[in-house]
Design a protein around this motif. Structure first.
Motif, short mmCIF file in Angstrom:
data_model
loop_
_atom_site.label_atom_id
_atom_site.label_comp_id
_atom_site.label_asym_id
_atom_site.label_seq_id
_atom_site.Cartn_x
_atom_site.Cartn_y
_atom_site.Cartn_z
N MET A 234 0.92 -1.25 -0.09
CA MET A 234 0.00 0.12 0.46
C MET A 234 0.73 1.50 -0.12
SD MET A 234 -2.98 -1.65 0.18
CE MET A 234 -4.00 0.23 0.23
N SER A 235 0.33 2.32 -0.95
CA SER A 235 1.45 3.15 -0.91
C SER A 235 0.85 4.41 0.14
CB SER A 235 1.34 3.95 -2.40
OG SER A 235 0.17 4.67 -2.60
N PRO A 236 1.45 5.25 0.16
CA PRO A 236 0.92 5.81 1.60
C PRO A 236 -0.25 7.24 1.14
CG PRO A 236 3.33 6.97 0.79
CD PRO A 236 3.14 5.84 -0.16
N ASP A 237 -0.57 7.13 -0.23
CA ASP A 237 -1.69 7.39 -0.58
C ASP A 237 -3.49 6.89 -1.43
OD1 ASP A 237 -0.35 6.64 -2.98
OD2 ASP A 237 -1.04 9.05 -3.62
N SER A 238 -2.71 5.34 -0.55
CA SER A 238 -3.78 5.23 -0.89
C SER A 238 -4.84 4.42 -0.32
CB SER A 238 -3.45 3.46 -0.53
OG SER A 238 -2.48 2.99 -1.47
N ILE B 71 -8.31 4.43 2.74
CA ILE B 71 -8.17 3.20 3.05
C ILE B 71 -9.16 3.41 3.87
CG2 ILE B 71 -7.02 1.53 5.38
CD1 ILE B 71 -4.56 2.12 4.47
N TYR B 72 -9.56 2.82 4.57
CA TYR B 72 -12.13 2.92 5.22
C TYR B 72 -11.58 2.46 6.56
CZ TYR B 72 -16.67 2.36 6.42
OH TYR B 72 -17.62 2.45 7.44
N ILE B 73 -11.52 3.01 7.26
CA ILE B 73 -11.98 2.34 8.91
C ILE B 73 -13.45 2.13 9.20
CG2 ILE B 73 -10.66 2.64 10.85
CD1 ILE B 73 -8.50 3.61 9.92
N ASN C 29 -4.74 9.66 3.13
CA ASN C 29 -5.88 8.77 2.79
C ASN C 29 -6.71 7.99 3.41
OD1 ASN C 29 -7.93 9.97 1.18
ND2 ASN C 29 -6.83 8.46 -0.81
N ILE C 30 -7.06 8.51 4.97
CA ILE C 30 -7.71 7.92 5.85
C ILE C 30 -9.69 8.43 5.45
CG2 ILE C 30 -8.14 6.66 7.77
CD1 ILE C 30 -5.38 6.63 8.41
N ILE C 31 -10.24 7.00 5.11
CA ILE C 31 -11.95 7.43 5.17
C ILE C 31 -12.10 7.37 6.53
CG2 ILE C 31 -13.49 7.32 4.09
CD1 ILE C 31 -11.20 8.78 2.60
N PHE D 150 -21.71 4.64 -0.55
CA PHE D 150 -20.92 5.18 0.35
C PHE D 150 -19.41 4.36 -0.62
CE2 PHE D 150 -17.11 3.67 2.80
CZ PHE D 150 -16.47 4.94 2.87
N PHE D 151 -19.33 3.18 -0.33
CA PHE D 151 -18.72 2.05 -1.58
C PHE D 151 -18.42 3.31 -3.09
CE2 PHE D 151 -18.29 -0.31 2.51
CZ PHE D 151 -16.53 -0.63 1.98
N ILE D 152 -19.79 3.17 -3.49
CA ILE D 152 -19.32 3.42 -4.93
C ILE D 152 -18.71 4.72 -4.72
CG2 ILE D 152 -21.19 4.76 -6.69
CD1 ILE D 152 -23.04 2.24 -6.28
N GLN D 153 -19.09 5.66 -4.05
CA GLN D 153 -18.32 6.93 -3.79
C GLN D 153 -17.16 7.19 -3.97
OE1 GLN D 153 -20.48 9.70 -1.73
NE2 GLN D 153 -22.94 10.35 -3.78
N GLU D 154 -16.45 6.34 -2.66
CA GLU D 154 -14.98 6.26 -2.24
C GLU D 154 -14.60 5.05 -2.89
OE1 GLU D 154 -14.04 8.61 -0.29
OE2 GLU D 154 -15.94 9.94 0.11
N LYS D 155 -14.66 4.29 -3.07
CA LYS D 155 -14.19 2.94 -3.61
C LYS D 155 -12.71 2.83 -2.68
CE LYS D 155 -15.80 2.76 -8.73
NZ LYS D 155 -17.32 2.49 -8.33
N PRO D 156 -12.68 2.54 -1.62
CA PRO D 156 -11.49 2.28 -1.02
C PRO D 156 -10.68 1.56 -1.49
CG PRO D 156 -13.13 1.72 0.21
CD PRO D 156 -13.77 2.62 -0.73
N ALA D 157 -9.56 1.14 -1.39
CA ALA D 157 -8.94 0.44 -1.53
C ALA D 157 -8.32 -0.90 -0.58
CB ALA D 157 -7.67 0.69 -1.97
N GLN D 158 -8.03 -0.59 0.19
CA GLN D 158 -7.93 -1.45 1.51
C GLN D 158 -9.36 -1.34 3.01
OE1 GLN D 158 -4.91 -1.64 4.99
NE2 GLN D 158 -3.98 -2.73 2.81
N VAL D 159 -10.04 -1.90 3.64
CA VAL D 159 -10.88 -1.80 4.29
C VAL D 159 -10.26 -2.54 5.45
CG1 VAL D 159 -13.31 -2.19 5.90
CG2 VAL D 159 -12.38 -1.33 2.78
N TYR D 160 -10.88 -1.69 7.04
CA TYR D 160 -10.03 -2.57 7.95
C TYR D 160 -12.24 -2.25 8.53
CZ TYR D 160 -5.16 -2.23 7.79
OH TYR D 160 -3.90 -1.83 7.39
N LEU D 161 -12.69 -3.78 9.25
CA LEU D 161 -13.82 -3.93 9.83
C LEU D 161 -13.23 -4.11 10.69
CD1 LEU D 161 -16.38 -6.19 7.64
CD2 LEU D 161 -16.73 -4.66 10.01
N ALA D 162 -13.87 -2.57 12.11
CA ALA D 162 -13.78 -3.41 13.68
C ALA D 162 -15.47 -3.17 13.89
CB ALA D 162 -12.25 -2.26 13.37
#
Length: 323
Positions: free
Chosen positions: A1-5, A7-9, A31-33, A51-63
């Protein structure tokens, strides 16, 4: 993951989610969402899809999850199974639909059978009956693991699951009635010290053994698992038993925990064990060999973590008491 990828938490205001956010930011990810519950209702399928259609995160943390103690699980079992299944299904499915290749699902050690051999190894999953008091919650978490495994097999994504032991630390719940053992004890010993009480009563015999992990270690392990190279991960993890235990691999008795907390807080009185109260399971310890083989071990000792947590409690004591 690059620093600007991107990421949705999900669940960034909770104890684990907030720790993951702090550590990702410290590592330079910019670039944390995040979305609060007021901004995004994770029980609303259409809202999560949009939300996912608009943001399209490259990585998700499902907490994100509905959590609680024995009283909550016993009183609201339907809510615990429905809300947790709904939240994780909405997030996992919409992550896949919108091209998210990497997702980390956070579960719980309660997924294991009530009578699982100690320490509990990952392959004990579904090998026996669950603890009845939190069965709905545990079933939802087991379903989350199997959902990730199924999407990996069918769609070729890389969705991984981590199962923590008992967590504590910054942003913990210190409510006097419904907090877990460490925040409950820290608050009780602190208030006993303030009032010059001669003793603190601890439930049970003090003999049961429990494992604890500081939430900053949990966040570090989650990020480590997320960043682990796919070939190394696949080499050590069975695709049909892919979850990874996260713990310290060290347990202590409740008596030893109480004595350490008394030391941290500065309580000089006596410890009294109320043997009329239940002990619960004699031991609950995670086998963390799989995580160690992958290259990660916990770094924060119990006493160090308790010191940090008590300092945070003192800084936030007034606000916590008013809550």
């Amino acid at each position: 993951m690059s620093p600007d990828s991107k990421i949705y938490i999900a669940g960034h205001k909770g104890m684990v989610g907030s720790a993951i956010q702090r550590q990702l930011e410290a590592l330079g990810f910019n670039n944390i969402i995040t979305r609060s519950r007021q901004e995004l209702d994770l029980l609303n399928q259409a809202a999560v899809a949009e939300f996912f259609i608009q943001e399209k995160p490259a990585q998700v943390y499902l907490a994100a999850a509905k959590v609680g103690g024995i009283v909550g699980n016993n009183t609201y079992p339907a809510q615990f199974i429905y809300e947790n299944l709904t939240i994780q299904n909405h997030i996992i499915h919409n992550a896949y639909l919108n091209g998210c290749k990497k997702l980390i699902f956070l579960g719980s050690s309660c997924i294991y059978p009530k009578m699982a051999p100690q320490p509990m190894v990952e392959t004990e999953l579904l090998q026996g009956s669950l603890e009845p008091t939190n069965e709905p919650y545990a079933i939802a978490k087991i379903a989350g693991i199997k959902t990730c495994e199924s999407y990996n097999r069918q769609y070729g994504v890389d969705y991984r699951s981590v199962m923590p032991t008992n967590l504590y630390g910054t942003n913990d719940n210190f409510h006097p009635q419904n907090s877990h053992v460490i925040p409950a004890m820290l608050r009780r010993f602190h208030e006993a010290t303030e009032s010059n009480a001669s003793e603190v009563v601890v439930w049970g015999t003090g003999k049961p053994m429990r494992e604890f992990l500081h939430v900053d270690d949990m966040a570090a392990a989650s990020i480590f698992v997320a960043q682990l190279a796919h070939d190394k991960y696949e080499a050590l993890v069975d695709p049909r038993c892919s979850h990874i235990n996260v713990g310290s691999g060290i347990d202590c008795t409740i008596r030893e925990l109480a004595e350490t907390i008394a030391k941290v807080v500065g309580f000089k009185g006596d410890l009294v064990f109320d043997i009329s109260k239940p002990d619960g399971a004699p031991r609950k310890l995670m086998n963390v060999d799989r995580l160690k083989d992958l290259g990660w071990s916990s770094q924060i000792s119990l006493e160090e973590g308790l010191q940090q947590t008590y300092s945070w409690f003192l800084e936030n004591a007034l606000q916590l008491r008013e809550a």
